[in-house]
Scaffold this active site. Structure first.
Site, PDB file in Angstrom:
ATOM      1  N   LYS A 179      43.394  39.105  49.546  1.00  0.00           N
ATOM      2  CA  LYS A 179      43.724  40.434  50.099  1.00  0.00           C
ATOM      3  C   LYS A 179      42.538  41.384  49.997  1.00  0.00           C
ATOM      4  CE  LYS A 179      47.141  41.153  47.289  1.00  0.00           C
ATOM      5  NZ  LYS A 179      47.038  39.884  46.572  1.00  0.00           N
ATOM      6  N   GLU A 205      43.195  49.856  39.566  1.00  0.00           N
ATOM      7  CA  GLU A 205      42.114  48.899  39.713  1.00  0.00           C
ATOM      8  C   GLU A 205      41.429  48.606  38.377  1.00  0.00           C
ATOM      9  OE1 GLU A 205      40.363  47.675  43.295  1.00  0.00           O
ATOM     10  OE2 GLU A 205      42.416  47.325  42.654  1.00  0.00           O
ATOM     11  N   ARG A 206      40.846  47.424  38.283  1.00  0.00           N
ATOM     12  CA  ARG A 206      39.926  47.131  37.195  1.00  0.00           C
ATOM     13  C   ARG A 206      38.618  47.856  37.492  1.00  0.00           C
ATOM     14  NH1 ARG A 206      42.298  42.916  39.424  1.00  0.00           N
ATOM     15  NH2 ARG A 206      43.749  41.652  38.205  1.00  0.00           N
TER      16      ARG A 206
END
Length: 476
Positions: A179, A205-206
């Site tokens: 994705k 998010e990381r």
């Protein structure tokens, strides 16, 4: 994330450096109880829902948002910073406005957090004003319907599930099916094909992913026309829930002031739903279907219904959506899908075969798949390709058990052409060229249609399947 958020007494034209200690305001109440990020407050009056409140902690102000009126003298609020060090009886101040972010044309080229503060170690930009992040969508009379195709140069998408210019697209798939890579390739393609601006919302998010994206965009000279807004995975659910609204507020500002096309990317929409579910549980609401929050549909609509095109500019949205356990009937996935114009379904079975991008051509769909919009040629080619791929899928079990020799000549020809088409619709991406060693390619729509007509007519029957795999246009 910096500890000190810019707290302002008004929503527009205020000094971003005003803090509760310097503001000439009286406390509206005191902290009554702290349950993780949920803070109950005894108040002298009831501030509006979504009003921003401030607790003056010794490490800096802690921003709160009003979520519930429990009774005429008590409210529940969600903390947007850490609550360590907050104790019962601490004074709570009213900031005088809902949550808002500073806006200015200088925001382009920056990486910001939910509050509009820099994460790129540069100086904060000078705001020209402030915008509430939980604003209402434009009036229906001011909106413009999306009715044109946005060509991306990605073969399988342009052919079978074209993106809508000024519309909303979802990339659905489980973990590890591509994705984020497909979204980054789309951002790269649009930045090179169109002269618009991009706003990226990293929800949960990381930070490693944020660093990689920032460096990649800087190296490809896309960063000056892009804005990155991140709410990190280790931040409070209130931040992860609101970071999408903050990024969308910047997208609306750029659309209205620059009067241009804005590409709004969100990774990952499912984490937005998860953050809302965490908040709902912390507030003690009774879970609904499959444990999701009862306000799921309302929260998704509050974000999706603001992604609109107006007479001044348009917002084209691409959202990555994680599918839990690859279950497309999940309530969160269904709630998001109801708002989209194009649904791109990424399949684990396709990825296992080495078909990248791993788009399922039979499940993916777009409301642009209409003869009057695409034209007779594009529509006819797309339907013929879909028919070949559908017939191949029907015969796969027979081929596995009995072998392709047991098929009729007509079915065998359809299967062989469908396998070549399946491999032709793979494509090397520019954003992963360093890892694959294959230069990325972009295929114009006319070349794509001509190639597919060649496969359907049998002009490429002499080629092996490997000659069709991971390439751009076919040789003329």
């Amino acid at each position: 994330m910096p500890d000190q958020a810019p707290i302002t007494p008004t929503a527009t034209g205020a000094d971003p450096g005003v803090t509760p200690a310097a503001a000439p305001t009286m406390p509206i109440g005191v902290v009554d109880a702290v349950h993780g990020p949920v803070i109950n407050i005894s108040t002298q009056y009831l501030p509006p829902i979504n009003q921003a409140l401030v607790v003056a902690d010794h490490d800096g102000p802690v921003l709160l948002e009003v979520y519930q009126h429990l009774n005429p003298q008590r409210i529940s609020a969600i903390a947007l910073h850490g609550t360590a060090g907050i104790w019962r009886g601490m004074p709570v101040y009213d900031s005088g406005a809902p949550l808002h972010v500073p806006v200015a044309p200088d925001c382009l080229g920056r990486m910001l957090n939910m509050f509009g503060e820099p994460l790129d170690l540069l100086e904060p930009f000078s705001p020209k004003g402030y915008r509430n992040i939980l604003a209402q969508p434009p009036a229906l009379s001011d909106t413009v319907p999306a009715s044109t195709v946005l060509a991306t140069g990605i073969k399988v998408i342009d052919l079978l599930c074209p993106f809508v210019r000024g519309g909303k697209t979802g990339l659905f798939g489980g973990a590890g099916v591509g994705k984020t890579v497909l979204m980054m390739e789309f951002m790269h393609a649009v930045s090179s094909l169109y002269q618009g601006v991009s706003v990226f919302a990293g929800v949960g998010e990381r930070m490693r992913e944020g660093h990689e994206l920032w460096h990649e965009m800087r190296d490809s000279d896309v960063l000056p026309r892009a804005l990155l807004v991140f709410g990190q995975m280790d931040e409070s659910p209130g931040v992860r829930f609101h970071v999408g609204f903050s990024a969308l507020t910047y997208a609306e500002y750029l659309r209205d002031t620059m009067k241009t096309e804005v590409l709004f990317l969100m990774d990952n929409m499912f984490r937005f739903v998860q953050a809302g579910s965490e908040i709902s549980g912390l507030l003690g609401r009774m879970p609904a279907t499959v444990g999701y929050q009862p306000t799921l549909a309302t929260e998704v609509a509050a974000l999706e219904e603001r992604i609109l095109s107006t007479r001044t500019g348009s917002i084209t949205s691409v959202q990555a959506v994680y599918v839990p356990a690859d279950d497309m009937s999940d309530p969160a996935v269904s709630a998001i899908m109801n708002h989209l114009d194009t649904k791109v379904i990424l399949s684990r079975q396709q990825a296992a075969k080495g078909i990248y991008p791993s788009v399922d051509p039979l499940q993916s769909a777009s409301r642009m798949m209409d003869r009057h919009i695409l034209g007779d040629r594009h529509y006819a080619v797309a339907m013929a390709v879909r028919e070949h791929l559908a017939r191949f899928r029907e015969l796969e079990d027979i081929i596995t058990i009995l072998g392709i020799e047991e098929l009729s000549n007509a079915d065998r020809k359809v299967v062989e052409r469908a396998r070549r088409l399946q491999r032709y619709l793979t494509q090397p991406f520019a954003v992963v060229a360093d890892h694959t060693g294959i230069a990325g390619v972009s295929v114009p729509l006319d070349d794509l249609l001509a190639d597919c007509e060649g496969f359907l007519d049998g002009r490429f029957d002499i080629l092996s399947e490997s000659d069709c795999y991971m390439r751009g246009s076919m040789p003329r």
